[in-house]
Design a protein around this motif. Structure first.
Motif, PDB file in Angstrom:
ATOM      1  N   ASP A   1       0.712  -1.233  -0.221  1.00 47.46           N
ATOM      2  CA  ASP A   1      -0.045  -0.055  -0.150  1.00 47.46           C
ATOM      3  C   ASP A   1       0.684   1.174   0.030  1.00 47.46           C
ATOM      4  O   ASP A   1       0.668   2.266  -0.973  1.00 47.46           O
ATOM      5  CB  ASP A   1      -0.908   0.013   1.219  1.00 47.46           C
ATOM      6  CG  ASP A   1      -1.930  -1.086   1.354  1.00 47.46           C
ATOM      7  OD1 ASP A   1      -2.621  -1.380   0.232  1.00 47.46           O
ATOM      8  OD2 ASP A   1      -2.413  -1.744   2.119  1.00 47.46           O
ATOM      9  N   ILE A   2       1.833   1.157   0.851  1.00 42.70           N
ATOM     10  CA  ILE A   2       2.828   2.490   1.035  1.00 42.70           C
ATOM     11  C   ILE A   2       3.955   2.095   0.309  1.00 42.70           C
ATOM     12  O   ILE A   2       4.626   0.922   0.298  1.00 42.70           O
ATOM     13  CB  ILE A   2       3.039   2.544   2.516  1.00 42.70           C
ATOM     14  CG1 ILE A   2       1.729   2.986   3.219  1.00 42.70           C
ATOM     15  CG2 ILE A   2       3.948   3.841   2.647  1.00 42.70           C
ATOM     16  CD1 ILE A   2       1.799   3.143   4.637  1.00 42.70           C
ATOM     17  N   LEU A   3       4.396   3.278  -0.396  1.00 41.11           N
ATOM     18  CA  LEU A   3       5.558   3.478  -1.144  1.00 41.11           C
ATOM     19  C   LEU A   3       6.900   2.779  -0.393  1.00 41.11           C
ATOM     20  O   LEU A   3       7.111   3.233   0.618  1.00 41.11           O
ATOM     21  CB  LEU A   3       5.945   4.647  -1.779  1.00 41.11           C
ATOM     22  CG  LEU A   3       7.308   4.310  -2.800  1.00 41.11           C
ATOM     23  CD1 LEU A   3       6.944   3.791  -3.910  1.00 41.11           C
ATOM     24  CD2 LEU A   3       7.520   5.885  -3.075  1.00 41.11           C
ATOM     25  N   LYS A   4       7.731   1.534  -0.840  1.00 38.54           N
ATOM     26  CA  LYS A   4       8.636   0.945  -0.009  1.00 38.54           C
ATOM     27  C   LYS A   4       9.858   1.503  -0.781  1.00 38.54           C
ATOM     28  O   LYS A   4       9.993   1.740  -2.009  1.00 38.54           O
ATOM     29  CB  LYS A   4       8.750  -0.458  -0.231  1.00 38.54           C
ATOM     30  CG  LYS A   4       7.456  -1.211   0.695  1.00 38.54           C
ATOM     31  CD  LYS A   4       7.850  -1.208   2.031  1.00 38.54           C
ATOM     32  CE  LYS A   4       6.947  -1.416   3.059  1.00 38.54           C
ATOM     33  NZ  LYS A   4       6.055  -2.052   3.257  1.00 38.54           N
ATOM     34  N   GLU A   5      11.259   1.370   0.028  1.00 39.94           N
ATOM     35  CA  GLU A   5      12.294   1.908  -0.682  1.00 39.94           C
ATOM     36  C   GLU A   5      13.406   1.005  -0.143  1.00 39.94           C
ATOM     37  O   GLU A   5      13.404   0.264   1.048  1.00 39.94           O
ATOM     38  CB  GLU A   5      12.751   3.035  -0.119  1.00 39.94           C
ATOM     39  CG  GLU A   5      12.795   3.294   1.386  1.00 39.94           C
ATOM     40  CD  GLU A   5      13.301   4.655   1.907  1.00 39.94           C
ATOM     41  OE1 GLU A   5      13.644   5.755   1.198  1.00 39.94           O
ATOM     42  OE2 GLU A   5      13.762   4.959   2.952  1.00 39.94           O
ATOM     43  N   VAL A   6      14.336   0.431  -0.866  1.00 35.95           N
ATOM     44  CA  VAL A   6      15.478  -0.422  -0.695  1.00 35.95           C
ATOM     45  C   VAL A   6      16.625   0.081  -1.210  1.00 35.95           C
ATOM     46  O   VAL A   6      16.945   0.413  -2.417  1.00 35.95           O
ATOM     47  CB  VAL A   6      15.240  -1.952  -1.023  1.00 35.95           C
ATOM     48  CG1 VAL A   6      16.372  -2.826  -0.802  1.00 35.95           C
ATOM     49  CG2 VAL A   6      13.817  -2.357  -0.476  1.00 35.95           C
ATOM     50  N   ASP A   7      17.880   0.130  -0.141  1.00 37.71           N
ATOM     51  CA  ASP A   7      19.145   0.446  -1.052  1.00 37.71           C
ATOM     52  C   ASP A   7      19.817  -0.530  -1.499  1.00 37.71           C
ATOM     53  O   ASP A   7      19.794  -1.739  -0.649  1.00 37.71           O
ATOM     54  CB  ASP A   7      19.979   1.105   0.183  1.00 37.71           C
ATOM     55  CG  ASP A   7      20.300   0.375   1.272  1.00 37.71           C
ATOM     56  OD1 ASP A   7      19.434  -0.149   1.699  1.00 37.71           O
ATOM     57  OD2 ASP A   7      21.564   0.307   1.605  1.00 37.71           O
ATOM     58  N   LEU A   8      20.519  -0.565  -2.575  1.00 37.92           N
ATOM     59  CA  LEU A   8      21.181  -1.629  -3.254  1.00 37.92           C
ATOM     60  C   LEU A   8      22.372  -1.140  -3.992  1.00 37.92           C
ATOM     61  O   LEU A   8      22.439  -0.126  -4.445  1.00 37.92           O
ATOM     62  CB  LEU A   8      20.197  -2.183  -4.331  1.00 37.92           C
ATOM     63  CG  LEU A   8      18.863  -2.893  -4.057  1.00 37.92           C
ATOM     64  CD1 LEU A   8      18.109  -3.063  -5.253  1.00 37.92           C
ATOM     65  CD2 LEU A   8      18.925  -4.040  -3.166  1.00 37.92           C
ATOM     66  N   PRO A   9      23.587  -2.113  -3.879  1.00 35.00           N
ATOM     67  CA  PRO A   9      24.660  -1.768  -4.657  1.00 35.00           C
ATOM     68  C   PRO A   9      24.493  -2.019  -6.296  1.00 35.00           C
ATOM     69  O   PRO A   9      23.503  -3.143  -6.514  1.00 35.00           O
ATOM     70  CB  PRO A   9      25.753  -2.532  -3.934  1.00 35.00           C
ATOM     71  CG  PRO A   9      24.911  -3.740  -3.570  1.00 35.00           C
ATOM     72  CD  PRO A   9      23.599  -3.263  -2.906  1.00 35.00           C
ATOM     73  N   ILE A  10      24.920  -1.458  -6.892  1.00 33.49           N
ATOM     74  CA  ILE A  10      25.080  -1.684  -8.159  1.00 33.49           C
ATOM     75  C   ILE A  10      26.292  -2.844  -8.677  1.00 33.49           C
ATOM     76  O   ILE A  10      27.112  -2.765  -7.783  1.00 33.49           O
ATOM     77  CB  ILE A  10      25.664  -0.702  -9.170  1.00 33.49           C
ATOM     78  CG1 ILE A  10      24.735   0.627  -9.103  1.00 33.49           C
ATOM     79  CG2 ILE A  10      25.935  -1.013 -10.981  1.00 33.49           C
ATOM     80  CD1 ILE A  10      23.338   0.676  -9.858  1.00 33.49           C
TER      81      ILE A  10
END
Ligand code: ARG
Length: 333
Positions: A233-242
């Protein structure tokens, strides 16, 4: 979006806002309310703040409202500027309201969720070709944050704009997902200066390289798990390495794709960390990286993966810098 580990956001000090209620954020009483909200649009200023409506903040905190007293902040580069707006304390792995103002949701005429994209100009949205090549009568929803509130969940509503033209990369292959990129022209331009929670993301230079050192995040409403998870429902964020392409190809060859698998250069890999990944439903969502010089830049678009969030298997994205000339040739950007 899958995130099963990582830092938890502090949960104290936040003021919850229900639909239709005034929304405020709690700040220390010895400091002024932050002036981050441009409100040049009439729709933003019609709801008046009444002091008696204020839910008390705990301790020595004051409630800072989104109202007409906030000053206008113009993004310096005109792209790639986050504008987190006091709304409520984000939950685990949740974006702050306004933090990813370029985030676009793709809907069909029945309002079914069809995928995600990124606003790259006031009348253009970038997305993955595999999400749109079979769709018609699409519209783009901008300024969305919590999908449970279809009209207006705060003083800042989302806006819907119909898509007038869908342009798919001529080299798009719906089996391999090579060249998985498309641009959607909007029926009308959105004046982003009117909307503090809507903004444009920067585009990379042609063939610009991004590496593990860059600070990159992917956002989306996709499923929380490959098997059984639900759309968010709510926008999720995840940090990721290239992830370097050669290393990525090696890792993908160890999956069911097999030893012959070739990762062509229209793709870019990110992640490969257990518990952190985009997932089903995130297709077309932007992977953005930040640099002081360039601002937040769209580097990838969620394309595919082997399951979701398995350690050692990176997620695969359309490589926006490699496909940059397609954007320029079709939009002039
Ligand atoms: N094809 C999926 C979709 O369009 C995206 C899958 C991404 N998977 C991943 N593990 N990163 O919704």
């Amino acid at each position: 979006m899958v995130l099963v580990e990582g830092p938890l956001n502090p949960s104290s000090g936040g003021a919850m806002g229900q639909r239709g209620e005034r929304v405020c954020a709690c700040f220390p009483a010895n400091q002024n309310c932050p002036k981050v909200i441009p409100s040049t649009d009439d729709a933003l200023t019609t709801r008046i703040v009444h002091e008696e409506d204020v839910g008390p903040c705990p301790g020595e905190k004051v409630c800072c409202f989104i109202d007409e007293n906030f000053s206008t902040v113009q993004p310096p580069q005109g792209c790639g500027v986050q504008n987190p707006i006091p709304y409520r304390q984000p939950g685990f792995a949740e974006a702050t309201f306004g933090e990813y103002p370029w985030m676009a949701v793709l809907l069909n005429s029945a309002d079914d969720f069809k995928g995600a994209g990124a606003l790259i100009a006031e009348d253009w949205v970038l997305t993955a070709a595999h999400k749109v090549y079979n769709e018609r009568n699409l519209k783009v929803r901008l300024g969305e944050h919590d999908r449970r509130f279809p009209q207006d969940h705060s003083t800042l509503s989302h806006i819907d704009v119909p898509v007038s033209r869908t342009i798919i990369h001529p080299g798009f292959n719906n089996k391999s997902l090579a060249n998985d990129i498309a641009v959607l022209q909007l029926q009308r331009s959105v004046n982003t200066r009117e909307f503090p929670h809507i903004g444009i993301v920067c585009l990379p230079a042609e063939r610009q390289l991004f590496e593990a050192e860059n600070a990159c995040w992917v956002t989306g409403y996709g499923k929380s798990d490959f098997d059984g998870g639900a759309l968010q429902d709510i926008l999720k964020e995840v940090d990721l390495p290239i992830v370097d392409s050669t290393a990525c190809e090696i890792r993908l060859r160890r999956t069911k794709l097999g030893e012959e698998f070739i990762l062509d250069d229209s793709f870019l890999c990110a992640g490969g960390i257990a518990g952190k990944d985009a997932c089903t439903g995130d297709g077309g969502a932007p992977l953005v990286c930040f640099s002081e010089r360039q601002g937040w830049t769209v580097v990838g678009l969620v394309a595919w993966g082997i399951g979701c969030a398995q350690g050692d298997v990176p997620g695969v994205y359309a490589n926006v810098a490699q496909l940059r000339s397609f954007i320029r040739d079709n939009t002039g950007l």
